[in-house]
Scaffold this motif. Structure first.
Motif, mmCIF file in Angstrom:
data_model
loop_
_atom_site.group_PDB
_atom_site.id
_atom_site.type_symbol
_atom_site.label_atom_id
_atom_site.label_comp_id
_atom_site.label_asym_id
_atom_site.label_seq_id
_atom_site.Cartn_x
_atom_site.Cartn_y
_atom_site.Cartn_z
ATOM 1 N N ALA A 1 -43.329 44.656 42.146
ATOM 2 C CA ALA A 1 -41.738 44.945 42.593
ATOM 3 C C ALA A 1 -41.330 46.226 41.900
ATOM 4 C CB ALA A 1 -40.785 43.739 42.689
ATOM 5 N N ILE A 2 -40.626 47.065 42.277
ATOM 6 C CA ILE A 2 -40.085 47.968 41.544
ATOM 7 C C ILE A 2 -38.501 48.093 41.410
ATOM 8 C CG2 ILE A 2 -39.702 50.773 41.193
ATOM 9 C CD1 ILE A 2 -42.538 50.835 42.652
ATOM 10 N N LEU A 3 -37.935 47.851 40.563
ATOM 11 C CA LEU A 3 -36.258 47.812 40.507
ATOM 12 C C LEU A 3 -35.816 49.129 39.900
ATOM 13 C CD1 LEU A 3 -37.404 44.783 40.257
ATOM 14 C CD2 LEU A 3 -35.047 44.232 39.451
ATOM 15 N N ARG A 4 -34.760 49.770 40.571
ATOM 16 C CA ARG A 4 -34.190 50.888 40.451
ATOM 17 C C ARG A 4 -32.499 50.709 39.860
ATOM 18 N NH1 ARG A 4 -32.969 53.614 44.558
ATOM 19 N NH2 ARG A 4 -33.715 52.283 46.140
ATOM 20 N N LEU A 5 -32.361 51.160 38.740
ATOM 21 C CA LEU A 5 -31.066 50.815 38.158
ATOM 22 C C LEU A 5 -30.233 52.365 38.441
ATOM 23 C CD1 LEU A 5 -32.912 49.013 36.502
ATOM 24 C CD2 LEU A 5 -31.033 48.831 34.902
ATOM 25 N N VAL A 6 -29.339 52.117 39.326
ATOM 26 C CA VAL A 6 -28.605 53.121 39.621
ATOM 27 C C VAL A 6 -27.084 53.029 39.186
ATOM 28 C CG1 VAL A 6 -27.628 54.685 41.551
ATOM 29 C CG2 VAL A 6 -29.942 53.751 41.849
ATOM 30 N N GLY A 7 -26.512 54.012 38.047
ATOM 31 C CA GLY A 7 -25.232 53.959 37.483
ATOM 32 C C GLY A 7 -25.295 54.564 36.109
ATOM 33 N N LYS A 42 -25.348 43.797 41.836
ATOM 34 C CA LYS A 42 -25.627 44.057 43.372
ATOM 35 C C LYS A 42 -25.058 45.193 43.942
ATOM 36 C CE LYS A 42 -25.148 39.120 44.720
ATOM 37 N NZ LYS A 42 -24.643 38.138 45.716
ATOM 38 N N PRO A 43 -25.856 45.806 44.699
ATOM 39 C CA PRO A 43 -25.687 47.313 45.139
ATOM 40 C C PRO A 43 -24.420 47.287 45.869
ATOM 41 C CG PRO A 43 -27.945 47.049 45.477
ATOM 42 C CD PRO A 43 -27.390 45.573 45.096
ATOM 43 N N GLY A 85 -22.508 53.438 45.460
ATOM 44 C CA GLY A 85 -23.810 53.398 45.386
ATOM 45 C C GLY A 85 -24.707 52.945 44.315
ATOM 46 N N LYS A 86 -23.799 52.259 43.390
ATOM 47 C CA LYS A 86 -24.194 51.650 42.115
ATOM 48 C C LYS A 86 -24.808 50.353 42.381
ATOM 49 C CE LYS A 86 -21.772 52.484 38.683
ATOM 50 N NZ LYS A 86 -20.221 52.433 37.802
ATOM 51 N N GLY A 87 -25.696 49.864 41.285
ATOM 52 C CA GLY A 87 -26.302 48.721 41.393
ATOM 53 C C GLY A 87 -27.830 48.759 41.104
ATOM 54 N N ILE A 88 -28.409 47.753 41.489
ATOM 55 C CA ILE A 88 -29.802 47.280 41.123
ATOM 56 C C ILE A 88 -30.602 47.286 42.440
ATOM 57 C CG2 ILE A 88 -31.676 46.101 40.015
ATOM 58 C CD1 ILE A 88 -29.566 45.379 37.863
ATOM 59 N N PHE A 89 -31.568 48.211 42.709
ATOM 60 C CA PHE A 89 -31.949 48.297 44.110
ATOM 61 C C PHE A 89 -33.534 47.751 43.799
ATOM 62 C CE2 PHE A 89 -28.778 51.207 44.469
ATOM 63 C CZ PHE A 89 -28.073 51.147 45.558
ATOM 64 N N GLU A 140 -34.967 49.408 49.069
ATOM 65 C CA GLU A 140 -33.608 48.866 49.371
ATOM 66 C C GLU A 140 -32.803 50.176 49.322
ATOM 67 O OE1 GLU A 140 -30.380 45.389 48.300
ATOM 68 O OE2 GLU A 140 -32.119 45.767 46.949
ATOM 69 N N THR A 141 -31.714 50.085 50.513
ATOM 70 C CA THR A 141 -30.805 51.122 50.481
ATOM 71 C C THR A 141 -29.521 50.682 50.938
ATOM 72 O OG1 THR A 141 -31.367 51.803 52.793
ATOM 73 C CG2 THR A 141 -32.498 53.050 51.042
#
Length: 251
Positions: free
Chosen positions: A147-153, A227-228, A233-237, A241-242
């Motif tokens: 599982a790949i988790l993307r941290l956006v923020g 949560k996104p 559009g910030k959060g952990i995906f 997941e979009t």
């Protein structure tokens, strides 16, 4: 009053349909006939064939069934068999309900599952579910799940640390995931047994392990911290997941 009269006419129509057609005008006959039930779909139901599909077993994976001892006469709960799957990445086991039978005939393409009563709703549901779990175990011990988790923020990042200050280790040599996602306090999570975590990038977290359920459950636990959200559009995906962005609320 009209309903009672209509019911009497219907009862008499069931006994003497010829007399009814003779005594009632032709244009009123359709009102006294019960219409056929209508369905939402015009096509016949098509059940899933996942349960009956043979399991794909690689040559370096061993598949073993442990049959429990026979229970005494009159036992209300039948003992369940245990399936052990062993491969290069580990060993997993799973209990199979008593109404499921696994055919290990070498002439088949692979182990095949059957149920005692395919018309029973519970057995039919567990047929495909058990087959999917077993196939996930086989894939896990041979190739593994990830599982790949993307941290956006802004400022969001993750790291894997050998120790933690807020949580205690549950087993020897346990590593911890340290998240920086906008909180004033550190967010530290212990990595479950059998799961490997790495950070190829500061904003990427890779989880790997033989058991898919454990890997994805730990990924969901990390995602719960951020949560996104749909406005920036910030959060952990998780994986692909979009989220669809919304317009800003204007008062």
């Amino acid at each position: 009053m009209f309903a009672l009269a209509r019911r009497r006419c219907l009862q008499s129509a069931a006994s003497t349909p010829i007399a009814l057609s003779a005594s009632i005008p032709t244009f009123l006959l359709p009102a006294f006939h019960t219409p056929a039930p209508r369905t939402f779909a015009t096509t016949s139901p098509c059940h899933s064939k996942i349960g009956s599909a043979p399991l794909s077993l690689p040559p370096d994976v061993s598949f073993k069934i442990i049959v429990p001892p026979a229970s005494g006469r009159g036992a209300r709960v039948q003992p369940m068999s245990t399936v052990q799957v062993k491969g290069p990445l580990g060993e997993l086991s799973m209990q199979v309900p008593a109404y499921l039978t696994i055919n290990m005939d070498p002439a088949l393409a692979g182990p095949t599952l059957t149920v005692q009563n395919s018309s029973d709703a519970k057995q039919r549901a567990m047929w495909g579910t058990t087959r999917a779990y077993l196939q996930n175990h086989i894939l896990g011990v041979s190739e593994g799940h990830s599982a790949i988790l993307r941290l956006v923020g802004v400022g969001y990042r993750a790291s894997v640390e050998p120790s933690a200050t807020t949580v205690e280790p549950t087993y020897a040599g346990q590593l911890f995931v340290n998240l920086k996602v906008g909180y004033s306090h550190p967010v530290e999570l212990g990595i479950p047994w059998g799961v490997k975590a790495s950070t190829p990038q500061p904003t990427r977290l890779l989880l790997e392990g033989p058991e898919k359920e454990v890997v994805m459950q730990f990924a969901a636990k990390i995602r719960m911290w951020r949560k996104p959200e749909p406005y920036k559009g910030k959060g952990i995906f998780v994986n692909s997941e979009t989220i669809r962005l919304k317009n800003k609320k204007i008062k």
